[in-house]
Write a protein that holds these residues in place. Sequence first.
Motif, PDB file in Angstrom:
ATOM      1  N   LEU A 122       0.828  -1.204   0.000  1.00 23.33           N
ATOM      2  CA  LEU A 122       0.000   0.000   0.000  1.00 23.33           C
ATOM      3  C   LEU A 122       0.862   1.253   0.000  1.00 23.33           C
ATOM      4  O   LEU A 122       0.534   2.253  -0.649  1.00 23.33           O
ATOM      5  CB  LEU A 122      -0.938  -0.014   1.217  1.00 23.33           C
ATOM      6  N   LEU A 145      -5.788   2.073   8.896  1.00 25.85           N
ATOM      7  CA  LEU A 145      -6.992   1.798   8.126  1.00 25.85           C
ATOM      8  C   LEU A 145      -8.235   1.742   9.009  1.00 25.85           C
ATOM      9  O   LEU A 145      -9.360   1.917   8.516  1.00 25.85           O
ATOM     10  CB  LEU A 145      -6.855   0.467   7.383  1.00 25.85           C
ATOM     11  N   PRO A 225      -4.291   6.266   5.044  1.00 29.30           N
ATOM     12  CA  PRO A 225      -4.763   5.068   4.339  1.00 29.30           C
ATOM     13  C   PRO A 225      -5.554   5.375   3.080  1.00 29.30           C
ATOM     14  O   PRO A 225      -5.732   4.499   2.232  1.00 29.30           O
ATOM     15  CB  PRO A 225      -5.635   4.369   5.384  1.00 29.30           C
ATOM     16  N   PRO A 241      -8.182  -6.081  -2.105  1.00 25.63           N
ATOM     17  CA  PRO A 241      -8.108  -6.477  -0.690  1.00 25.63           C
ATOM     18  C   PRO A 241      -8.423  -7.953  -0.545  1.00 25.63           C
ATOM     19  O   PRO A 241      -9.250  -8.496  -1.292  1.00 25.63           O
ATOM     20  CB  PRO A 241      -9.179  -5.604  -0.029  1.00 25.63           C
ATOM     21  N   CYS A 256      -8.525  -4.816   8.977  1.00 26.35           N
ATOM     22  CA  CYS A 256      -7.824  -3.863   8.102  1.00 26.35           C
ATOM     23  C   CYS A 256      -8.179  -4.132   6.644  1.00 26.35           C
ATOM     24  O   CYS A 256      -8.392  -3.186   5.858  1.00 26.35           O
ATOM     25  CB  CYS A 256      -6.320  -3.960   8.301  1.00 26.35           C
ATOM     26  N   LEU A 260     -10.053  -1.606   4.098  1.00 23.70           N
ATOM     27  CA  LEU A 260      -9.503  -1.260   2.784  1.00 23.70           C
ATOM     28  C   LEU A 260     -10.539  -1.517   1.698  1.00 23.70           C
ATOM     29  O   LEU A 260     -10.712  -0.693   0.783  1.00 23.70           O
ATOM     30  CB  LEU A 260      -8.243  -2.086   2.521  1.00 23.70           C
TER      31      LEU A 260
END
Length: 295
Positions: A122, A145, A225, A241, A256, A260
């Motif tokens: 990321l 996140l 994020p 994800p 998380c 995302l």
Amino acid sequence: MSVRIADDDIQGGSTMAATAARALSVPGAALHYQAQGSGPVLLLSQSGEGDADRTVDLVPHLADDFTVVTYDRRGLSRSTLKDPDRPVTMAEHADDVARLLAEVADGPALMVGFSMGGAIGLQVVARHPGVLGTLVAHEPVTPNLLPEADRAQHVAELAAIQEAYTSRGLAAAFPAIARHLGIDPVHEETEDGLTPQPMAPRRQANFGHFIGTEFTAVLTDRFDPAEPVRAAARAGTRIIPATGRTTRPTVHTYRCALALAELLGAEPVVFPGGHNGNTAFPRATAQLLKAVLVV
């Protein structure tokens, strides 16, 4: 895209089965990396203490379709640091990936990041737009996140594991990590015929670096994020994800991945096994990766 490695660096038999191992000099470190197979460049970035060899059972099932690149993160195994006492940052990890891909790929590459590797991926998307064409982020350890309360809990868990390691060593840290990730190492299901991964001295040292140094990199990072999502939209990068099928919903890295997915307006791809499913179910993981990476 192809790996730009000279023939005399190849170890093994045929081009498809051969493995190339090299070192890349980067600011503050020398990175060990390996490449196997042919086709589009696919970088695998492992979780925790995972070095280039942690995916030994996964790589062969991908190397018929991809040039699979694995590496030791700076400070792990053969990727030596010029100053071992200097802190390592998430930004440096992202820069390392960008430099490595500039060395081996001639265009946007594919990347699959597991846990710590997903968090690094990321950062690569945000800090180095266009380096990645696709990123699969499997349960990234990215507390930022999460909503504030969940983020605080995630940070507190990581800090508690680090304190256990600092005060009482790996014997105290391992059970805390297993609880944190919802892993039952005694009853964990796996595919047959996996390569043994004993807790040898090198792996113990890698765990020590991961908990003692890289936890601090995660805990002190001020990463936004939303930035990789914005950067991906601008650069045309796909972010996928991913979660483990058997990971407990209370596990923070699982959450998380869900956070995302919500940022992306997408559903997470569910992979076999739990948080470490790629090492427990390499054949099934490879099969699903081939499906999601092909556009």
